[in-house]
Design a protein around this motif. Structure first.
Motif, PDB file in Angstrom:
ATOM      1  N   ASP A  88       0.844  -1.191   0.000  1.00 38.38           N
ATOM      2  CA  ASP A  88       0.000   0.000   0.000  1.00 38.38           C
ATOM      3  C   ASP A  88       0.888   1.252   0.000  1.00 38.38           C
ATOM      4  N   PRO A  89       0.620   2.228  -0.892  1.00 38.43           N
ATOM      5  CA  PRO A  89       1.434   3.452  -0.909  1.00 38.43           C
ATOM      6  C   PRO A  89       1.488   4.169   0.436  1.00 38.43           C
ATOM      7  N   MET A  90       0.431   4.046   1.219  1.00 37.08           N
ATOM      8  CA  MET A  90       0.410   4.679   2.536  1.00 37.08           C
ATOM      9  C   MET A  90       1.550   4.184   3.419  1.00 37.08           C
ATOM     10  N   ARG A  91       1.954   2.943   3.208  1.00 39.03           N
ATOM     11  CA  ARG A  91       3.011   2.360   4.031  1.00 39.03           C
ATOM     12  C   ARG A  91       4.371   2.993   3.768  1.00 39.03           C
ATOM     13  N   PHE A  92       4.536   3.595   2.593  1.00 40.60           N
ATOM     14  CA  PHE A  92       5.844   4.113   2.206  1.00 40.60           C
ATOM     15  C   PHE A  92       5.937   5.635   2.312  1.00 40.60           C
ATOM     16  N   GLY A  93       4.948   6.246   2.939  1.00 41.17           N
ATOM     17  CA  GLY A  93       4.955   7.690   3.055  1.00 41.17           C
ATOM     18  C   GLY A  93       5.448   8.178   4.407  1.00 41.17           C
ATOM     19  N   TRP A  94       5.195   9.454   4.631  1.00 42.38           N
ATOM     20  CA  TRP A  94       5.505  10.099   5.907  1.00 42.38           C
ATOM     21  C   TRP A  94       4.270  10.051   6.783  1.00 42.38           C
ATOM     22  N   GLN A  95       4.457   9.820   8.066  1.00 43.63           N
ATOM     23  CA  GLN A  95       3.324   9.795   8.979  1.00 43.63           C
ATOM     24  C   GLN A  95       3.708  10.404  10.314  1.00 43.63           C
ATOM     25  N   ILE A  96       2.698  10.945  10.972  1.00 42.98           N
ATOM     26  CA  ILE A  96       2.878  11.466  12.318  1.00 42.98           C
ATOM     27  C   ILE A  96       1.701  10.977  13.151  1.00 42.98           C
ATOM     28  N   ARG A  97       1.986  10.510  14.359  1.00 45.76           N
ATOM     29  CA  ARG A  97       0.959   9.949  15.233  1.00 45.76           C
ATOM     30  C   ARG A  97       0.674  10.941  16.352  1.00 45.76           C
ATOM     31  N   LEU A  98      -0.616  11.089  16.673  1.00 48.29           N
ATOM     32  CA  LEU A  98      -1.063  12.229  17.458  1.00 48.29           C
ATOM     33  C   LEU A  98      -2.060  11.828  18.534  1.00 48.29           C
ATOM     34  N   ARG A  99      -2.046  12.590  19.630  1.00 50.78           N
ATOM     35  CA  ARG A  99      -3.040  12.407  20.691  1.00 50.78           C
ATOM     36  C   ARG A  99      -3.810  13.711  20.863  1.00 50.78           C
ATOM     37  N   LEU A 100      -5.130  13.616  20.793  1.00 49.63           N
ATOM     38  CA  LEU A 100      -5.996  14.784  20.810  1.00 49.63           C
ATOM     39  C   LEU A 100      -6.148  15.326  22.231  1.00 49.63           C
ATOM     40  N   GLU A 215     -20.216  22.128   8.529  1.00 44.34           N
ATOM     41  CA  GLU A 215     -19.541  21.485   9.661  1.00 44.34           C
ATOM     42  C   GLU A 215     -18.097  21.966   9.679  1.00 44.34           C
ATOM     43  N   PHE A 216     -17.567  22.080  10.879  1.00 46.11           N
ATOM     44  CA  PHE A 216     -16.214  22.622  11.009  1.00 46.11           C
ATOM     45  C   PHE A 216     -15.647  22.212  12.361  1.00 46.11           C
ATOM     46  N   THR A 217     -14.386  21.793  12.387  1.00 45.23           N
ATOM     47  CA  THR A 217     -13.733  21.541  13.662  1.00 45.23           C
ATOM     48  C   THR A 217     -12.241  21.828  13.553  1.00 45.23           C
ATOM     49  N   THR A 218     -11.700  22.361  14.627  1.00 43.22           N
ATOM     50  CA  THR A 218     -10.253  22.534  14.766  1.00 43.22           C
ATOM     51  C   THR A 218      -9.790  21.636  15.901  1.00 43.22           C
ATOM     52  N   LEU A 219      -8.780  20.836  15.626  1.00 42.19           N
ATOM     53  CA  LEU A 219      -8.259  19.863  16.580  1.00 42.19           C
ATOM     54  C   LEU A 219      -6.812  20.202  16.905  1.00 42.19           C
ATOM     55  N   ARG A 220      -6.458  20.059  18.171  1.00 37.95           N
ATOM     56  CA  ARG A 220      -5.081  20.331  18.579  1.00 37.95           C
ATOM     57  C   ARG A 220      -4.506  19.069  19.214  1.00 37.95           C
ATOM     58  N   PHE A 221      -3.260  18.745  18.859  1.00 39.82           N
ATOM     59  CA  PHE A 221      -2.671  17.454  19.212  1.00 39.82           C
ATOM     60  C   PHE A 221      -1.284  17.578  19.834  1.00 39.82           C
ATOM     61  N   GLU A 222      -1.026  16.617  20.692  1.00 42.76           N
ATOM     62  CA  GLU A 222       0.333  16.328  21.146  1.00 42.76           C
ATOM     63  C   GLU A 222       0.962  15.357  20.153  1.00 42.76           C
ATOM     64  N   ILE A 223       2.219  15.553  19.828  1.00 44.29           N
ATOM     65  CA  ILE A 223       2.923  14.659  18.909  1.00 44.29           C
ATOM     66  C   ILE A 223       3.452  13.455  19.677  1.00 44.29           C
ATOM     67  N   LEU A 224       3.053  12.256  19.243  1.00 43.44           N
ATOM     68  CA  LEU A 224       3.524  11.027  19.861  1.00 43.44           C
ATOM     69  C   LEU A 224       4.733  10.451  19.139  1.00 43.44           C
ATOM     70  N   LYS A 225       4.680  10.496  17.800  1.00 42.14           N
ATOM     71  CA  LYS A 225       5.733   9.829  17.026  1.00 42.14           C
ATOM     72  C   LYS A 225       5.682  10.330  15.590  1.00 42.14           C
ATOM     73  N   GLU A 226       6.843  10.482  14.979  1.00 44.98           N
ATOM     74  CA  GLU A 226       6.933  10.834  13.564  1.00 44.98           C
ATOM     75  C   GLU A 226       7.749   9.760  12.859  1.00 44.98           C
ATOM     76  N   ILE A 227       7.244   9.272  11.723  1.00 41.19           N
ATOM     77  CA  ILE A 227       7.898   8.157  11.019  1.00 41.19           C
ATOM     78  C   ILE A 227       7.960   8.461   9.541  1.00 41.19           C
ATOM     79  N   ASN A 228       9.119   8.226   8.951  1.00 41.65           N
ATOM     80  CA  ASN A 228       9.258   8.257   7.500  1.00 41.65           C
ATOM     81  C   ASN A 228       9.494   6.822   7.059  1.00 41.65           C
ATOM     82  N   MET A 229       8.464   6.195   6.505  1.00 42.73           N
ATOM     83  CA  MET A 229       8.575   4.778   6.141  1.00 42.73           C
ATOM     84  C   MET A 229       9.586   4.557   5.034  1.00 42.73           C
ATOM     85  N   ASN A 230       9.810   5.554   4.192  1.00 42.43           N
ATOM     86  CA  ASN A 230      10.813   5.410   3.134  1.00 42.43           C
ATOM     87  C   ASN A 230      12.189   5.150   3.701  1.00 42.43           C
TER      88      ASN A 230
END
Length: 233
Positions: A88-100, A215-230
């Protein structure tokens, strides 16, 4: 808090990945929607855009890339999906994991998301994500008031990363990482007119006068982890 307790908490993830142009319609409109993905509560895929560019400019749009924001029951569910989808292309991208930890406004698909206690140091980076369903009748006003805000955010010294995204015809997203929560709040409220600008404050006043969105929402997050699968391949 134990490691087990931490991992069983709900998380959000944000992804950016490349794909061939001809696959773009599928990923924008059908990706993940027809799959029963364990632990996935909601996901949005959109086409990323460069802030501040004309809506008629080809430089504004990244036609070989998509962004995805997802709401998961647990981090294990996200890891399981990625591990079971090796091509899956999603597996090879950049990702950041977040806690609301903060939510303003309402998007029905995210109403059940837990707000966790704020553990963010005011001096540490935070992430802000805005999701909106635009009223088509308000497209002109939305563009008029939104473009100055795009440039304000793009040029702000407290911003680390920022871009917008959309999915035709009503769905819009903004994503930004800030050096600190204070930098973001100062920009939103125009605390220093020279450094922070007043565009966002003025646009919110106009939005309160007559809403651009259904509909509209603004969400603010703490950063848990950042991963570059590439980097792993």
């Amino acid at each position: 808090m134990s490691e087990i307790q931490f991992h069983t908490q709900e998380i959000f993830s944000f992804h950016q990945f490349e794909l061939p142009f001809y696959k773009l319609p599928y990923y924008l409109f059908f990706y993940l929607k027809r799959k029963k993905v364990k632990g996935l509560i909601h996901a949005e895929t959109l086409l990323p855009m460069q802030l501040g560019e004309s809506i008629l400019s080809k430089n504004r749009y990244f036609f070989s890339r998509v962004v995805l924001v997802a709401f998961w029951k647990s981090e294990e569910d996200l890891d399981l999906f990625l591990n079971l989808s090796p091509r899956d292309p999603m597996r090879f991208g950049w990702q950041i994991r977040l806690r609301l930890y903060r939510r303003w406004g309402k998007i029905k698909e995210l109403d059940s998301a837990t707000l966790y206690p704020k553990n963010v140091d005011l001096a540490k980076p935070v992430v802000a994500i805005t999701l909106a369903r635009l009223k088509i009748s308000q497209l002109f006003r939305f563009t008029k008031w939104g473009k100055p805000v795009e440039k304000q955010v793009r040029d702000h010294p407290g911003k680390k990363i920022a871009f917008a995204a959309f999915r035709p015809f009503r769905n819009f997203l903004t994503f930004s990482i800030w050096n600190s929560e204070k930098d973001m709040i100062d920009m939103v409220h125009g605390m220093d007119s020279e450094k922070d600008g007043l565009e966002h404050k003025e646009a919110m006043g106009e939005r309160n006068r007559k809403d651009f969105h259904s509909e509209f929402t603004t969400l603010r997050f703490e950063i848990l982890k950042e991963i570059n699968m590439n980097a792993r391949n």
